[in-house]
Enzyme design. Structure first.
Site, PDB file in Angstrom:
ATOM      1  N   HIS A   1       0.326  -1.159   0.002  1.00 26.62           N
ATOM      2  CA  HIS A   1       0.464  -0.270   0.187  1.00 26.62           C
ATOM      3  C   HIS A   1       0.353   1.232   0.247  1.00 26.62           C
ATOM      4  CE1 HIS A   1       0.904   0.474   4.282  1.00 26.62           C
ATOM      5  NE2 HIS A   1       0.464   1.114   4.356  1.00 26.62           N
TER       6      HIS A   1
HETATM    7  C1  UD1 Z   1      -2.674   5.732   5.670  1.00 29.80           C
HETATM    8  C2  UD1 Z   1      -1.482   6.482   6.429  1.00 29.80           C
HETATM    9  C3  UD1 Z   1       0.137   4.577   6.347  1.00 29.80           C
HETATM   10  C4  UD1 Z   1      -0.715   3.208   7.100  1.00 29.80           C
HETATM   11  C5  UD1 Z   1      -1.733   3.342   6.441  1.00 29.80           C
HETATM   12  C6  UD1 Z   1      -2.378   1.786   6.726  1.00 29.80           C
HETATM   13  C7  UD1 Z   1      -0.811   7.873   6.098  1.00 29.80           C
HETATM   14  C8  UD1 Z   1      -0.030   9.122   5.854  1.00 29.80           C
HETATM   15  N1  UD1 Z   1      -0.583   6.745   5.828  1.00 29.80           N
HETATM   16  O1  UD1 Z   1      -1.849   5.571   4.844  1.00 29.80           O
HETATM   17  O2  UD1 Z   1       0.821   5.403   7.390  1.00 29.80           O
HETATM   18  O3  UD1 Z   1       0.464   2.304   6.751  1.00 29.80           O
HETATM   19  O4  UD1 Z   1      -2.828   4.009   6.015  1.00 29.80           O
HETATM   20  O5  UD1 Z   1      -3.742   1.179   5.564  1.00 29.80           O
HETATM   21  O6  UD1 Z   1      -1.304   8.910   7.304  1.00 29.80           O
HETATM   22  N2  UD1 Z   1      -9.103   4.380   1.230  1.00 29.80           N
HETATM   23  C9  UD1 Z   1     -10.171   3.694   1.517  1.00 29.80           C
HETATM   24  N3  UD1 Z   1     -10.879   3.632   2.706  1.00 29.80           N
HETATM   25  C10 UD1 Z   1     -10.587   4.056   3.686  1.00 29.80           C
HETATM   26  C11 UD1 Z   1      -9.400   4.687   4.189  1.00 29.80           C
HETATM   27  C12 UD1 Z   1      -9.051   4.625   2.952  1.00 29.80           C
HETATM   28  O7  UD1 Z   1     -10.940   3.621   0.372  1.00 29.80           O
HETATM   29  O8  UD1 Z   1     -11.501   3.227   4.854  1.00 29.80           O
HETATM   30  C13 UD1 Z   1      -8.928   5.396   0.299  1.00 29.80           C
HETATM   31  C14 UD1 Z   1      -9.332   6.090  -0.043  1.00 29.80           C
HETATM   32  O9  UD1 Z   1      -8.840   6.063  -1.664  1.00 29.80           O
HETATM   33  C15 UD1 Z   1      -7.588   7.119   0.252  1.00 29.80           C
HETATM   34  C16 UD1 Z   1      -6.573   6.111  -0.177  1.00 29.80           C
HETATM   35  O10 UD1 Z   1      -7.256   4.445   0.495  1.00 29.80           O
HETATM   36  O11 UD1 Z   1      -7.787   8.058  -0.425  1.00 29.80           O
HETATM   37  C17 UD1 Z   1      -5.431   6.596   1.040  1.00 29.80           C
HETATM   38  O12 UD1 Z   1      -6.064   6.672   2.218  1.00 29.80           O
HETATM   39  P1  UD1 Z   1      -4.515   8.155   3.086  1.00 29.80           P
HETATM   40  O13 UD1 Z   1      -5.908   7.352   4.540  1.00 29.80           O
HETATM   41  O14 UD1 Z   1      -5.212   8.946   2.558  1.00 29.80           O
HETATM   42  O15 UD1 Z   1      -4.268   7.114   2.917  1.00 29.80           O
HETATM   43  P2  UD1 Z   1      -2.987   4.977   3.105  1.00 29.80           P
HETATM   44  O16 UD1 Z   1      -2.406   5.111   2.224  1.00 29.80           O
HETATM   45  O17 UD1 Z   1      -4.314   4.468   3.518  1.00 29.80           O
END
Ligand code: UD1
Length: 365
Positions: free
Chosen positions: A206
């Site tokens: 991820h």
């Molecule tokens: C975040 C953390 C990372 C952690 C990871 C575990 C930061 C900077 N990053 O990254 O350290 O290792 O979580 O998962 O805080 N999305 C969904 N459903 C959700 C959440 C997210 O579909 O419940 C999708 C959305 O499109 C979003 C993308 O995932 O834009 C990324 O989510 P985000 O919280 O920005 O960061 P992660 O890549 O999950």
């Protein structure tokens, strides 16, 4: 000012870190409130962990959701400030290195509230990682820095942190693992999937550096394809990765030789798969530690690790997305010449106990 501790959690890797702390606070009759920022909101990225780990319903849900870093961090700050303006806690406890960690620490500090950071001092020395920025800044303003491994203390001292604020308490995530291992064995998820013990590999992916960049994602897919030639591969796909595989049109590049693709899965299911897998291929931070504790070989698809003890004592090898090194590592695991791993200091299930007793000693809570 109330005597409450506010515990902040927002994203998947936070939830397994707060569970044992909440239990200990309850056992010690310390009043607390749980604040969920809503950084992760899908059932399988959030609710399933509350259910699996028996975490109580959050007292406050900030409902922040996804967005750019600035948007997400700012929105958490605005919403969290509203909460502490209503009722000021005596301590805000943050865990890990996600955007929620830094956002809430900043708000608390500016209100003069003490901050405890669990999993402080880890450094990849790579400021292109958003987590590294979150770690560095949170540690600078924390009052209690709870560390998981000795390397963290050196990092913090070099950054000018007063030694008196640093406490080597061990690894909180391993508390959760130890507590739930038996439950995970009972559900026996791998058998339900018709997988055989040590006859499958587990993949997670991820990290933005791997999945937001088409070239790197393709390199990682080639490694997964090689792995599939050797063994069955189980790959629960993170939402970010899923979106990018589609966006870059890479669905066909990921071969379907020996592969099970699923949505993200729950804590107990994943723990059961980790324990019974032959090897793990990942770019996660926490899985490097969990696999090391379980003494399962783990190949980390990153240029660096902020958790060096997993390489020095554990079962971890950090390889970037280098295909040749990946092949060598995988082959070593199959020829049984890969390192076996040793026990790691204070990864013993008692970290939450240590944290709570330190907080009790230093704070009137
Ligand atoms: C975040 C953390 C990372 C952690 C990871 C575990 C930061 C900077 N990053 O990254 O350290 O290792 O979580 O998962 O805080 N999305 C969904 N459903 C959700 C959440 C997210 O579909 O419940 C999708 C959305 O499109 C979003 C993308 O995932 O834009 C990324 O989510 P985000 O919280 O920005 O960061 P992660 O890549 O999950």
């Amino acid at each position: 000012m109330s005597n409450k501790v506010y515990i902040v959690a927002g994203a998947r890797p936070n939830f397994m870190k707060i569970a044992p702390i909440i239990n200990e606070l309850k056992n010690s009759n310390i009043e607390f409130k749980l604040i969920h920022t809503g950084q992760h909101y899908d059932n399988n990225m959030s609710k399933v962990f509350f259910d699996d780990l028996g975490i109580p319903e959050p007292n406050v849900y900030l409902n922040v959701g996804s967005g750019t870093h600035a948007f997400q961090t700012a929105k958490i700050m605005i919403e969290f400030e509203k909460v502490i303006l209503k009722e000021e806690p005596s301590l805000v406890l943050v865990v890990g290195d996600v955007n929620s960690t830094l956002a809430c620490a900043l708000v608390a500090k500016k209100r003069g509230i003490k901050i405890a950071h669990v999993e402080a001092g880890l450094r990849s020395f790579d400021q292109t990682m958003p987590e590294e920025i979150n770690r560095l800044l949170t540690d600078q303003i924390s009052d209690f820095l709870f560390i998981t491994e000795r390397s963290a203390e050196l990092n913090l001292i070099k950054e000018g942190i007063d030694k008196k604020k640093i406490f080597f308490v061990g690894n909180i995530m391993i508390d959760t693992l130890i507590k739930n291992l038996e439950r995970a064995r009972i559900i026996n998820y791998y058998e339900k999937l018709n997988l055989k013990k040590k006859e499958f590999a587990l993949v997670t992916l991820h990290r933005p550096s791997n999945v937001d960049n088409k070239e790197n994602l393709l390199k990682v897919i080639e490694i997964i394809n090689y792995l599939q030639e050797k063994i069955k591969v189980f790959f629960p796909v993170h939402p970010r990765t899923d979106k990018n595989i589609k966006k870059f049109n890479l669905e066909k590049k990921l071969k379907d030789l020996n592969l099970i693709l699923t949505e993200p899965i729950g804590y107990l299911e994943f723990l059961n798969l980790m324990e019974n897998s032959k090897l793990i291929l990942t770019d996660s931070g926490g899985i490097q530690e969990e696999a090391s504790y379980l003494k399962v070989p783990v190949i980390t698809l990153r240029e660096n690790t902020e958790r060096p003890v997993t390489v020095e004592k554990g079962t971890n090898t950090v390889i970037g997305c280098n295909y040749e090194i990946a092949v060598k590592c995988i082959d070593k695991i199959f020829s049984n010449s890969y390192k076996k791993g040793q026990d790691i200091e204070k990864w013993d299930g008692k970290t939450a106990e240590r944290i709570t007793s330190i907080l009790k000693k230093h704070l009137i809570i």
